[in-house]
Structure formats: structure tokens, C-alpha cells
Write a protein that holds these residues in place. Structure first.
Motif, PDB file in Angstrom:
ATOM      1  N   ASN A 200      43.567  34.222  49.231  1.00 30.19           N
ATOM      2  CA  ASN A 200      44.192  32.756  50.453  1.00 30.19           C
ATOM      3  C   ASN A 200      43.776  33.138  51.856  1.00 30.19           C
ATOM      4  OD1 ASN A 200      45.162  31.209  48.087  1.00 30.19           O
ATOM      5  ND2 ASN A 200      47.093  32.700  47.716  1.00 30.19           N
ATOM      6  N   GLU A 201      43.200  34.544  51.926  1.00 33.23           N
ATOM      7  CA  GLU A 201      42.878  35.053  52.783  1.00 33.23           C
ATOM      8  C   GLU A 201      42.457  33.533  54.309  1.00 33.23           C
ATOM      9  OE1 GLU A 201      39.967  38.650  54.788  1.00 33.23           O
ATOM     10  OE2 GLU A 201      41.184  38.564  53.432  1.00 33.23           O
ATOM     11  N   HIS A 202      42.297  33.935  55.174  1.00 36.99           N
ATOM     12  CA  HIS A 202      42.883  32.571  56.525  1.00 36.99           C
ATOM     13  C   HIS A 202      42.957  32.947  57.515  1.00 36.99           C
ATOM     14  CE1 HIS A 202      46.574  31.640  55.221  1.00 36.99           C
ATOM     15  NE2 HIS A 202      46.830  31.148  56.014  1.00 36.99           N
ATOM     16  N   LEU A 203      42.052  32.673  58.399  1.00 37.80           N
ATOM     17  CA  LEU A 203      42.400  33.017  60.562  1.00 37.80           C
ATOM     18  C   LEU A 203      42.310  31.760  61.305  1.00 37.80           C
ATOM     19  CD1 LEU A 203      40.367  31.787  62.108  1.00 37.80           C
ATOM     20  CD2 LEU A 203      38.844  34.544  61.038  1.00 37.80           C
ATOM     21  N   SER A 204      43.687  31.958  61.912  1.00 36.48           N
ATOM     22  CA  SER A 204      43.631  30.857  63.080  1.00 36.48           C
ATOM     23  C   SER A 204      42.302  30.893  63.381  1.00 36.48           C
ATOM     24  CB  SER A 204      44.360  31.671  64.113  1.00 36.48           C
ATOM     25  OG  SER A 204      44.759  30.575  65.177  1.00 36.48           O
ATOM     26  N   ILE A 205      41.607  29.786  63.842  1.00 32.59           N
ATOM     27  CA  ILE A 205      40.764  29.679  64.713  1.00 32.59           C
ATOM     28  C   ILE A 205      40.900  29.258  66.471  1.00 32.59           C
ATOM     29  CG2 ILE A 205      39.635  27.993  65.643  1.00 32.59           C
ATOM     30  CD1 ILE A 205      38.677  26.916  62.915  1.00 32.59           C
TER      31      ILE A 205
ATOM     32  N   PHE B 282      45.880  35.736  57.473  1.00 30.51           N
ATOM     33  CA  PHE B 282      46.663  35.874  57.068  1.00 30.51           C
ATOM     34  C   PHE B 282      47.079  36.177  55.580  1.00 30.51           C
ATOM     35  CE2 PHE B 282      46.794  33.034  60.751  1.00 30.51           C
ATOM     36  CZ  PHE B 282      48.553  32.955  61.347  1.00 30.51           C
ATOM     37  N   ASP B 283      47.433  36.788  54.755  1.00 29.39           N
ATOM     38  CA  ASP B 283      47.371  36.771  53.520  1.00 29.39           C
ATOM     39  C   ASP B 283      46.021  37.369  53.658  1.00 29.39           C
ATOM     40  OD1 ASP B 283      49.202  35.018  52.832  1.00 29.39           O
ATOM     41  OD2 ASP B 283      48.661  33.353  53.052  1.00 29.39           O
ATOM     42  N   VAL B 284      45.780  38.453  53.945  1.00 34.52           N
ATOM     43  CA  VAL B 284      45.074  39.590  54.156  1.00 34.52           C
ATOM     44  C   VAL B 284      44.341  40.553  52.540  1.00 34.52           C
ATOM     45  CG1 VAL B 284      43.246  41.706  55.393  1.00 34.52           C
ATOM     46  CG2 VAL B 284      44.457  39.889  56.596  1.00 34.52           C
ATOM     47  N   HIS B 285      43.022  40.399  52.759  1.00 30.38           N
ATOM     48  CA  HIS B 285      43.037  40.717  51.229  1.00 30.38           C
ATOM     49  C   HIS B 285      43.541  39.662  49.447  1.00 30.38           C
ATOM     50  CE1 HIS B 285      40.371  44.096  53.269  1.00 30.38           C
ATOM     51  NE2 HIS B 285      41.524  44.918  53.547  1.00 30.38           N
ATOM     52  N   ASN B 286      43.059  39.478  49.971  1.00 31.99           N
ATOM     53  CA  ASN B 286      43.738  38.585  48.649  1.00 31.99           C
ATOM     54  C   ASN B 286      42.805  36.657  48.270  1.00 31.99           C
ATOM     55  OD1 ASN B 286      45.302  35.698  49.514  1.00 31.99           O
ATOM     56  ND2 ASN B 286      46.605  37.456  49.624  1.00 31.99           N
TER      57      ASN B 286
ATOM     58  N   ALA C 167      40.794  43.806  47.406  1.00 35.41           N
ATOM     59  CA  ALA C 167      42.234  43.458  47.355  1.00 35.41           C
ATOM     60  C   ALA C 167      42.909  43.069  46.484  1.00 35.41           C
ATOM     61  CB  ALA C 167      40.765  41.673  47.081  1.00 35.41           C
ATOM     62  N   ILE C 168      43.817  42.429  46.495  1.00 37.17           N
ATOM     63  CA  ILE C 168      44.797  43.012  45.901  1.00 37.17           C
ATOM     64  C   ILE C 168      44.504  41.246  44.569  1.00 37.17           C
ATOM     65  CG2 ILE C 168      47.605  41.866  45.536  1.00 37.17           C
ATOM     66  CD1 ILE C 168      47.851  42.565  49.031  1.00 37.17           C
ATOM     67  N   SER C 169      45.122  41.446  43.517  1.00 37.43           N
ATOM     68  CA  SER C 169      44.549  41.173  42.498  1.00 37.43           C
ATOM     69  C   SER C 169      45.437  40.364  42.323  1.00 37.43           C
ATOM     70  CB  SER C 169      44.093  42.122  40.827  1.00 37.43           C
ATOM     71  OG  SER C 169      43.408  43.205  40.724  1.00 37.43           O
ATOM     72  N   ARG C 170      45.194  39.186  42.449  1.00 34.81           N
ATOM     73  CA  ARG C 170      45.737  37.585  41.704  1.00 34.81           C
ATOM     74  C   ARG C 170      45.968  37.360  40.343  1.00 34.81           C
ATOM     75  NH1 ARG C 170      44.028  31.827  44.399  1.00 34.81           N
ATOM     76  NH2 ARG C 170      42.437  31.779  42.666  1.00 34.81           N
ATOM     77  N   GLU C 171      44.964  37.348  39.595  1.00 39.19           N
ATOM     78  CA  GLU C 171      45.338  37.272  37.781  1.00 39.19           C
ATOM     79  C   GLU C 171      44.695  38.012  37.435  1.00 39.19           C
ATOM     80  OE1 GLU C 171      41.884  34.181  38.515  1.00 39.19           O
ATOM     81  OE2 GLU C 171      43.791  33.349  38.520  1.00 39.19           O
ATOM     82  N   ALA C 172      44.530  37.865  36.006  1.00 42.62           N
ATOM     83  CA  ALA C 172      43.661  38.977  35.110  1.00 42.62           C
ATOM     84  C   ALA C 172      44.425  38.191  33.228  1.00 42.62           C
ATOM     85  CB  ALA C 172      45.064  40.607  34.814  1.00 42.62           C
ATOM     86  N   GLU C 173      43.276  38.852  32.653  1.00 41.03           N
ATOM     87  CA  GLU C 173      44.053  37.742  31.420  1.00 41.03           C
ATOM     88  C   GLU C 173      43.244  39.615  30.031  1.00 41.03           C
ATOM     89  OE1 GLU C 173      40.946  35.149  30.676  1.00 41.03           O
ATOM     90  OE2 GLU C 173      39.052  36.336  30.639  1.00 41.03           O
ATOM     91  N   ALA C 174      43.849  39.253  28.776  1.00 41.24           N
ATOM     92  CA  ALA C 174      43.709  39.897  27.797  1.00 41.24           C
ATOM     93  C   ALA C 174      43.463  39.522  26.638  1.00 41.24           C
ATOM     94  CB  ALA C 174      44.704  41.129  27.768  1.00 41.24           C
TER      95      ALA C 174
END
Length: 251
Positions: free
Chosen positions: A228-233, A222-226, A19-26
Motif C-alpha cells: 500500500n506504499e504511496h506518497l503525497s504529491i 506512507f505505508d512504506v515497504h508494503n 517489503a513487509i509481507s502481506r500474505e502467504a500460503e501453504a
């Protein structure tokens, strides 16, 4: 690189390696006298990144806070050694990430890529997990060589697992021709055939069954591999009706 007196204590980022990383912290240890300079530098870096990514990532932001309660003597001993911190930073900077090659057969199609999906600190070890994808076996091997060479140079280890086999485009697919014909009959319009850069089960089946012809169909995603991924029913229902028509025509 790490400035004198500063240290890394912990790095965390991503949720899944594919998945595309959305956030990270140090968690960083900053000398008291450098605290204000550090905050100013974070603000300057955020402004620079926001200017760079204002189209691709308009909500990009860097957040930092002072956690004085964290600085116990026992925790402080967990900081990375300077030489280790340098190697971690070098790994992040040099690790292959993103598009590697584009397809020569299909314009605009990514042929091979890698994605740094997970970064985590466990005890005295920092782990990186990357997903490597390629429609060409030789390009996948090139990418793997890059990771192994980088690990060797930095004195780290590199292991691969759960590899997806490549699934090259078949310009003479009879199955695809059947699906195209049924789609036009069912919906009164020509099907739009596209290729995407993804690792799916078709490649595994083709590797096991010689001569197998395969295509992949599915609903609108939509927004695959993050996160927010979702699909159209409604597209799920359309795909189901389409599949039934194809099976009837095969019978």
C-alpha cells in the motif's frame, strides 16, 4: 510440528525481501479423517490471532479451501519428508525477524532489525530471503551470525549479498545545519529532524568518500515497504522548492 499423516507440499509468501509481507500460503496434504479437525483448528487459530492483532492488523484473516483436484499421484510425491518439514517449521519459528536493537543515542529509533520478506518453494528446496538493516556494523554482524548458526544447526545453507553499509547519525553535520536554516527561512517554521531505520544510498556514498557529510530529504511517504506504499504529491513539490533554495544558498 506436523501431526502424523499431514505433510507440507509447498510454501509461498511475500513479494520482495525488503517489503513487509502481506500474505502467504501453504499447500498441505491432510488425511481425510483429519479434514474436519483441521478446519476447526484453522478457525480457532484465526480467532486467537485476530484477538492478538486487532489493533496492528484489524483485517487479519486465515483462509483455507479444499483442492481435491490437486491430489494427483505425481503431485503427492512432491510432499516434503517429515524431517524436512520439521526443519522448515523450526527455521520459521527461530529465524530472527523484527527489531533486534534500539539506538542508545536517539530515543525511539530502531538501530538494527531483520525482515523475512520472501518464502518460496522451488523444486525440492525452500528458500528464505531476509533483509538485514543496521546503523552499527557490529550489530549487523551479530544478526548475520544468528542466521548462519541457525542454518548450520538445521543443515541448511546461508548466503549474504547486496549489503548496505551502515550510516551512523552525525551530530555535527554542517550540511544538516544549512538545510535547517534554509527551511526556516523558506517556510517560516523550524524543520523537524528525524532519523529513520532504512537502507539508502547515503551510506554507500559515505563509505566510498572519506569525510563526506550527507543527509536525506524527501516527500511524505506512507505505508512504506508494503503493497500500500504511496506518497503525497503536494509534498513532492514542496521538497523540490526546498531543494532549489538550498542549492541557491550554496552558490
Amino acid at each position: 510440528m506436523m501431526k502424523e499423516g499431514a505433510a507440507i507440499a509447498q510454501l509461498e509468501g511475500g513479494s520482495q525481501r525488503n517489503a513487509i509481507s502481506r500474505e502467504a500460503e501453504a499447500i498441505l496434504l491432510i488425511p481425510e479423517e483429519a479434514y474436519e479437525r483441521f478446519g476447526k483448528r484453522v478457525s480457532e487459530l484465526q480467532e486467537a490471532l485476530q484477538r492478538e492483532f486487532y489493533v496492528k492488523d484489524p483485517k487479519l484473516r486465515l483462509e483455507w479451501s479444499r483442492e481435491e483436484a490437486w491430489f494427483g499421484e505425481s503431485d503427492y510425491r512432491q510432499k516434503m519428508k517429515p524431517e524436512s518439514a520439521v526443519k522448515v517449521i523450526q527455521a520459521i519459528a527461530l529465524m530472527p525477524d523484527g527489531v533486534h536493537t534500539m539506538s542508545a543515542e536517539m530515543k525511539g529509533l530502531v538501530e538494527s532489525s531483520s525482515n523475512l520478506g520472501l518464502l518460496k518453494t522451488l523444486g525440492d528446496t525452500v528458500y528464505f530471503e531476509t533483509e538485514v538493516r543496521s546503523a552499527v556494523k557490529s550489530q549487523r554482524a551479530v544478526l548475520m551470525d544468528k542466521f548462519e548458526i541457525l542454518a548450520e544447526v538445521l543443515g541448511a545453507s546461508c548466503k549474504s549479498f547486496e549489503a548496505y553499509p551502515e550510516w551512523p547519525f552525525n551530530p555535527n553535520s554542517k550540511l544538516r545545519a544549512l538545510f535547517e536554516r534554509v527551511y526556516e527561512q523558506r517556510f517560516g517554521e523550524k524543520a523537524r529532524i528525524v532519523s529513520c531505520h532504512a537502507g539508502i544510498e547515503c551510506g554507500m556514498l559515505i563509505e566510498k568518500i572519506e569525510g563526506l557529510d550527507a543527509i536525506s530529504i524527501g516527500p511524505q511517504l506512507f505505508d512504506v515497504h508494503n503493497p500500500n506504499e504511496h506518497l503525497s504529491i503536494p509534498s513532492v513539490m514542496k521538497t523540490w522548492a526546498f531543494l532549489l533554495e538550498v542549492l541557491k544558498s550554496m552558490k
